[in-house]
Each structure stands twice: as C-alpha cells, then as structure tokens.
Design an enzyme around this catalytic site. Sequence first.
Site, short mmCIF file in Angstrom:
data_model
loop_
_atom_site.label_atom_id
_atom_site.label_comp_id
_atom_site.label_asym_id
_atom_site.label_seq_id
_atom_site.Cartn_x
_atom_site.Cartn_y
_atom_site.Cartn_z
N ARG A 17 1.49 -11.94 4.80
CA ARG A 17 2.94 -12.21 4.81
C ARG A 17 3.63 -11.84 6.12
NH1 ARG A 17 5.80 -10.76 -0.78
NH2 ARG A 17 7.29 -12.17 0.19
N ARG A 58 20.13 16.17 -7.30
CA ARG A 58 20.26 14.71 -7.27
C ARG A 58 20.67 14.15 -8.62
NH1 ARG A 58 17.77 13.27 -2.32
NH2 ARG A 58 18.65 11.20 -2.71
N PRO A 71 0.83 -1.20 0.00
CA PRO A 71 0.00 0.00 0.00
C PRO A 71 0.86 1.26 0.00
CG PRO A 71 -0.85 -1.60 1.56
CD PRO A 71 0.47 -2.12 1.09
N GLU A 72 0.54 2.17 -0.92
CA GLU A 72 1.29 3.42 -1.04
C GLU A 72 0.45 4.55 -0.48
OE1 GLU A 72 2.88 3.88 -5.03
OE2 GLU A 72 3.03 1.72 -5.29
#
Length: 268
Positions: free
Chosen positions: A111, A148, A2-3
């Site tokens: 899990r 970056r 889940p994000e």
Amino acid sequence: MPELPEVETIRRTLEPSVEGRVIEAVVFHWPRTCAGDAGETEAGLAGQRIEGLDRHGKYLLFRLRKDQKGSLLVIHLRMTGNLLMNGEPGPYTRAEMFLENGGRIVFQDIRKFGRWQWSEKLPARLAELGPEPLEIPRAEFAARLAKRKARLKSLLLNQEFLRGLGNIYADEALFRARLHPLRRGADVGPRKAARLHSAIQEVLRDAIAAGGTSISNYVDGTGSQGYFQLRTQVYGKTGRPCRDCDTPVRRIVVAQRGTHFCPRCQRR
C-alpha cells in the site's frame, strides 16, 4: 498494521544478520518511501556501519555509525510493510539495502504507506510517544490510567499513553483483564489497573513468543509467518462462543476500530 510484537520479532530475526555490517548502498524504488530527500538519504546511508537494531513502539531503529558520528534509520512499516533478509525483489519492492560482502534487505510494501527516515537522533514525534508497555512499572501505569477519562479501548490505542499497542493486542489484553472496552480509565480501580497492566504485558510476551500475528501479509525478517492468530480469544471471533463462558463474542466500533469482547466476562 504490524504492532509491537511483530516489529520486535522482525528486529530479533534481522539483527543477527546485519549487526556489525556496513551498508554498501540503499536504493528507493518508490521515492516517497523516504521521509526526506531520497537521493540525499541514499548517499548518506552508504558507508554506515549497523551497530544494532532497536525498537521504539511500532518503529524499528537501525543504530548507525560513520566517521565516529552516530545516526538512526527509523523504519515505520505502517499497514503492509515487510523487511526481508535476502528477499527477492518484486512488484511491491519499494526500497533495498545492500550490505558489504553480500546480502540485502528488501522492503516490500503493497500500500506504499511505509516510511524510512534517516535522522541524527530520535525524531521529535517519536520522543513524544508514551512509555514502553513492557517496561512501564505497575504503579506508574495505574497512576497514568487514573488521570484519563477516555474509554479503555481508545486509551490503549493512543500511542501517547503507551507506545506499540494496536487493535489486536488491546482487545486481547482487555479480555484477559476482564475489563469492558468502553469503561473509562479513571473508573478503573487500583486492583483492576494492576490486572490490566499484567494482561498487557502477558499478551505482548505471548505474541512475541509466537512470532507475531499473521492475519494479512505480515512475515518476520526471514519470511516466516507468526502464529498468534491461532491463539486469540476475542479478536476476530465475532459470534463465536467465549472460551470461558460460551457467550457469543460481540463486535462494536470504538475509536473507528472494530472492537471484540465478551459481554459476560467483560461487564461494563
């Protein structure tokens, strides 16, 4: 996993049912679900009043108060965690939260990677995460990006750069911004940085409006599936024609994650 949109959807669907209510008991059926001593955490959470629910990236935060002292219950769903209001316990139930005057939250986790942590304040590892992608100003985002050298897909998955993005929404945002996943952050000019900033926020808002993405076992706090998976443009579309140019969507691996993009719309 889940994000941000899924965790935000869970927050919105749970909060009306739990805000202002007192925790009667918490039971860990799988003690390792608790980050810390399970028995001490169960005892400490009993009697806590839930003042509200917040989200910090992919983490759900229960704001608690007892005897004028505030604390947080931090829940990370990880790969397969679900929080269900008044859900039925089953073989994958790892924890339950019982509320006074009836009602309970059932934590299912196939899990067993999900974690609950009771803390006086935001844990240090969470405080070190990057800015909230729905709140970061465009200028700050562009400035961070310009520093970056990492490739865009890797950068968007880096929780210290932005918190809450994952594989699905990184792919979708890069497609909307027409940026190749292997382009380096420092090589993105101001105009394209602004475009990516807008694309990230748009795709996250669209996904929240759709209740998240249910590809595996994700459901919201009421047990309902999301439907953003019906709206993805490149994620999971390997070999299918791009919606805009009919070029087959490609899949490569970036930062050990499957990455989907249109080689024509997202030129390197």
